[in-house]
Design a protein around this motif. Structure first.
Motif, short mmCIF file in Angstrom:
data_model
loop_
_atom_site.label_atom_id
_atom_site.label_comp_id
_atom_site.label_asym_id
_atom_site.label_seq_id
_atom_site.Cartn_x
_atom_site.Cartn_y
_atom_site.Cartn_z
N TYR A 243 0.83 -1.21 0.00
CA TYR A 243 0.00 0.00 0.00
C TYR A 243 0.86 1.25 0.00
CZ TYR A 243 -3.16 3.66 1.56
OH TYR A 243 -3.86 4.84 1.66
N ALA B 194 1.60 2.92 -3.87
CA ALA B 194 0.42 3.78 -3.98
C ALA B 194 0.59 4.73 -5.16
CB ALA B 194 0.23 4.57 -2.68
N SER C 149 -13.02 16.71 -1.47
CA SER C 149 -12.57 15.92 -0.32
C SER C 149 -13.24 16.41 0.96
CB SER C 149 -11.06 16.01 -0.20
OG SER C 149 -10.60 15.25 0.89
N MET D 225 -10.34 10.13 -3.26
CA MET D 225 -10.44 9.09 -2.24
C MET D 225 -10.59 7.71 -2.87
SD MET D 225 -12.77 11.06 0.62
CE MET D 225 -12.80 9.64 1.72
N ARG E 291 -9.06 6.66 -5.43
CA ARG E 291 -7.72 6.20 -5.79
C ARG E 291 -7.02 5.61 -4.56
NH1 ARG E 291 -4.15 6.52 -9.78
NH2 ARG E 291 -5.63 7.63 -11.10
N SER E 292 -7.12 6.31 -3.42
CA SER E 292 -6.51 5.78 -2.19
C SER E 292 -7.18 4.48 -1.79
CB SER E 292 -6.65 6.81 -1.06
OG SER E 292 -5.99 8.01 -1.39
N ASP F 142 -5.94 1.78 -4.02
CA ASP F 142 -4.59 1.36 -3.63
C ASP F 142 -4.65 0.35 -2.49
OD1 ASP F 142 -3.34 2.98 -5.50
OD2 ASP F 142 -3.14 4.68 -4.12
N ARG G 86 -2.56 15.49 -1.18
CA ARG G 86 -1.35 14.68 -1.16
C ARG G 86 -0.66 14.77 -2.51
NH1 ARG G 86 -0.86 8.14 -0.12
NH2 ARG G 86 1.41 8.07 0.10
#
Length: 837
Positions: free
Chosen positions: A264, A268, A306, A619, A621-622, A625, A676
């Motif tokens: 992760y 990522a 977000s 989010m 995408r995270s 991952d 990020r």
């Protein structure tokens, strides 16, 4: 007799310290000079200062009276004047009383028995006390540490009960025989993730803003109670969030076993340099939903998306992220006919689908496959052919010249001609692609890329008078040239490259194949894909939520591409709201026969705007991952348990309460959220980050690996959770809340500079010496933390540091540690007591 022997040792010890403090060049460690450099008769001064009647030999030798008498004797030549404030401090009495308690904590008056573990030989012939000295010296000399001590003192004072419970459990986190390097790993993590010495701007990192924001928030009222109390309530409820048929310990252990944690963090999207597709946030947000001052750029609108994920609607209800969690709860239920019903309707309604998709399908098929038209790769080849060094730095003008010549070259038309068959085959099928391979597309595309705006775009890639490596600049150019940051005037239209390419293909395909042929092919393709997905779903016999997280259809990149296209080209949300009533009723009743499936689909339809927001925020995408990392577990245990935990946390109300806290935090006046950013390409930064991830992996393993196989009550985390559960329980929540709020208030008394200096100095806090020597230091710290009188001793030490008059004495002690005087004194004491040779 032992007490008298101890006094003799103490008296001899201070004589030794007095002697060695007079002159750094004096080789006779315990022999005082007779005449001082000033001509004073030291023998007479010694006789006058050393009055044995002032010493009271009792059970507690460490009393203020005795220590002051011993100090007066040792300081007969005034060489220890710097230490006088230390022994005359108002807190010395309390400190000595607690030292007595610690030394007597084993129920014996035998000093040797009591101090044995601390004075006996360690690695390389030293004791545990010796091992602490270098660390102690660096802390004493550190001004930011001294500034922080009064705050630490007040924090300790406010949470006496909390510390009494926590310290023994925390000691096992610091050091166990099985995992002796946790503090070592903590230093590595801190340096890796917070801008350590290897980071280019580590010394300039601002810690104070974030720390003070959290401190202020702890005192903020959230639905009638402080954020601190709400946080403690959430911690208390974590105990109930156990997945079905397994445990959090087993879940984390399996994550380690399959390398999911490393996967992760090391693979990522942000680490690979990926960013959320800017097309998702190109258009300005509706003023009714836009965030203040966050509606000018795609990056700002992503940041707003977000924030909106955690914000409850103005008309009531749950926040979007909570609503999506509730959708997972529904889709985790048994819906075996859900996907097959959708696939069946799609297969039976080809003509209706063709009509609805008319005008969009060709562009969609082209856009989906444009990644193969990698013009950056072509320009790299052209640069090499032209004799340029890809690693050499170039200016904006040099890059523009290369781009202009490269796209004007016949080589570019030839290169496009070799790429097009693959794009056409994947977009329109092998048979249709044969008709498209002999068209004007190569020359049309070459003409588009010869537009002057494209070469001028180099000023965006390399701004101003700066330079950058050619290969990295071309990679950046390739990533940005098809975004809306590059607008080209071509054939009378001012728009992005991607739209121009779609128009070129649309014209050629219509003239060559006819629109109906393309639509029939694409609809047939989509029908086949839907049937394959439905069969895959039925074969795996999983709940829909688990199947989706485990399937390739959950890829973040492809999801962003499809949603971005739907938003930009299909005007998805406008059509969704226009036809929502029909979708909820007519379509749902037509496609599904099962009432449970109808309920699930309606719930899914309700979440379309929230899912779009989820993708726009980055989010997804995270989340992708994370689920991709968990999918390394081939039997599906990790994803199944993850989904089950989401269900448990949602149905218990834990998610809703946690989201409410985050919403309240984002509503604080000084809150600022930063996206990020992709990770630096600098090799030193990436190496440091990798070391931090590996250290984090080791710490997690130390917390959850049981000392007795399969008995998770023997894990370090389990032992720590016992006192944590106590202090966050309903009966003690008020006490712990007071501790947190007082701690927050104390942190707010510090200036930003003091906080930043303290945090930056933590980068240098790791003790020096070999790994074995540092382990001995960590073990000493852990042993001290387990002593029941340790909290009181720490509090008194903090009060001692608080007195400004004592600081010169502490600095003097640090000097004595550094010049070797104090370690030699300890060696003397150890040998008198029979430890060591």
């Amino acid at each position: 007799m032992l007490q008298k022997a101890w006094f003799g040792i103490a008296l001899a010890s201070v004589f030794g310290l007095a002697a060695c403090s007079k002159s750094d060049q004096d080789p006779q460690l315990f022999v005082p000079r007779v005449i001082s450099p000033q001509g004073e008769d030291l023998s007479a001064a010694h006789a006058k200062a050393c009055d044995a009647t002032k010493v009271n030999i009792s059970d507690n030798i460490l009393t203020t009276q005795n220590i002051q008498a011993i100090f007066t004797c040792a300081n007969y030549d005034h060489s220890l004047n710097d230490l006088a404030p230390l022994f005359n401090s108002s807190t010395t009495s309390d400190l000595l009383n607690n030292l007595n308690l610690v030394t007597q904590s084993k129920g014996t008056h035998a000093i040797k028995d009591t101090l044995g573990d601390w004075l006996k030989d360690g690695p390389e012939g030293t004791s545990r006390v010796d091992r602490l000295l270098p660390f102690l010296s660096s802390m004493i000399k550190n001004s930011s540490f001294q500034d922080f001590l009064p705050v630490l003192n007040n924090i300790l004072q406010s949470g006496s009960g909390v510390w009494n419970d926590l310290l023994p459990g925390m000691a096992d986190v610091v050091y166990t025989e099985l995992f002796p390097d946790n503090l070592e790993n903590a230093f590595v993590i801190f340096n890796s993730f917070s801008g350590g010495s290897s980071a280019k701007d580590g010394g300039e990192k601002d810690y104070a803003t974030g720390i003070k924001d959290i401190a202020k928030f702890l005192n903020t009222q959230v639905d009638g109670e402080s954020a601190a109390r709400r946080s403690l309530e959430l911690l208390d409820q974590v105990r109930t969030l156990q997945p079905d048929g397994t445990s959090l310990y087993q879940f984390l252990e399996r994550m380690l076993e399959f390398g999911s944690i490393d996967e992760y963090f090391l693979n990522a999207g942000a680490v690979r340099g990926e960013v959320v597709d800017t097309k998702l946030n190109d258009s300005p947000d509706d003023p009714a939903s836009a965030c203040p001052n966050l509606n000018d750029t795609p990056e700002q609108r992503q940041q707003c998306a977000s924030q909106r994920m955690w914000k409850r609607p103005s008309d009531g209800g749950e926040a979007p992220i909570t609503q999506l969690a509730n959708l997972v709860v529904e889709l985790e239920k048994d819906h075996p006919e859900f996907l097959p019903s959708l696939a069946g309707w799609f297969s039976a309604n080809g003509p209706r689908v063709e009509k609805a998709l008319s005008g969009y399908v060709i562009r969609a098929q082209v856009v989906t496959n444009l990644s193969k038209l990698n013009v950056g790769s072509y320009l790299q080849q052209f640069a090499l052919k032209s004799g340029m060094d890809p690693a050499a730095n170039v200016t904006s003008a040099q890059l523009a010249d290369l781009i202009q010549k490269g796209f004007a070259s016949p080589d570019f038309t030839a290169w496009v001609t070799t790429i097009l068959p693959s794009i056409n085959k994947d977009a329109f099928g092998e048979k249709n692609s044969g008709f498209l391979n002999n068209t004007t597309l190569p020359t049309d595309i070459a003409a588009l890329y010869s537009a002057p705006e494209i070469a001028a775009f180099s000023a965006v890639i390399i701004p101003g008078t700066t330079t950058a490596p050619l290969d990295k600049s071309l990679k950046k150019f390739n990533n940005k040239q098809r975004t809306d940051s590059l607008i080209v005037d071509f054939h009378g239209k001012k728009q992005g490259i991607e739209k121009h390419l779609g128009d070129l293909w649309l014209a050629v395909v219509k003239n060559t194949l006819g629109e109906d042929v393309v639509l029939n092919y694409v609809v047939s393709l989509l029908q086949t894909l839907a049937t394959q997905m439905a069969n895959d779903f039925k074969d795996k016999n999983q709940p829909f939520a688990e199947w989706f997280f485990n399937s390739p259809y959950g890829s973040p990149g492809s999801t962003e591409m499809l949603v971005g296209y739907a938003i930009k080209e299909l005007d998805l949300l406008s059509k969704y709201y226009k036809h929502k009533d029909w979708l909820m009723n007519g379509f749902t009743n037509e496609a599904f026969s099962n009432d449970d499936d109808k309920r699930a689909f309606r719930m899914l339809l309700d979440q379309v705007p929230n899912y779009v927001l989820y993708v726009r925020s980055g989010m997804s995408r995270s989340g992708g991952d994370l689920t991709r990392a968990m999918a390394k577990d081939t039997d599906g245990y990790l994803v199944k348990t993850y989904v089950n935990l989401v269900v448990k946390a949602t149905t218990s109300g834990w998610v809703s309460k946690g989201v409410r806290l985050i919403e309240a935090y984002q509503a604080t006046p000084d809150y600022k959220r930063h996206l990020r950013l992709p990770m630096s390409d600098d090799i030193a930064d990436r190496r440091q980050y990798k070391l931090g991830v590996e250290a984090m992996d080791r710490i997690v393993r130390s917390l959850i690996e049981p000392e007795t196989r399969d008995d998770y009550s023997t894990t370090t985390l389990s032992r720590l959770l016992v006192p944590v559960s106590s202090i966050v329980s309903d009966g003690r929540r008020g006490e712990t809340e007071h501790f947190l709020k007082t701690s927050a208030d104390q942190l707010l008394t510090l200036s930003d500079q003091q906080i930043n200096d303290f945090m930056r100095d933590l980068h240098n806090a790791k003790p020096n010496g070999s790994a074995g020597a540092r382990r001995e230091s960590y073990k000493s710290v852990a042993d001290l933390m387990k002593n029941k009188n340790c909290p009181e001793l720490v509090r008194n030490l903090s009060q001692l540091f608080k007195e400004d008059a004592v600081r010169p004495a502490l600095n003097f002690l640090a000097k004595k540690i550094d010049d070797g005087s104090l370690p030699r004194l300890l060696l003397f004491v150890r040998r008198i007591l029979g430890f060591g040779i």
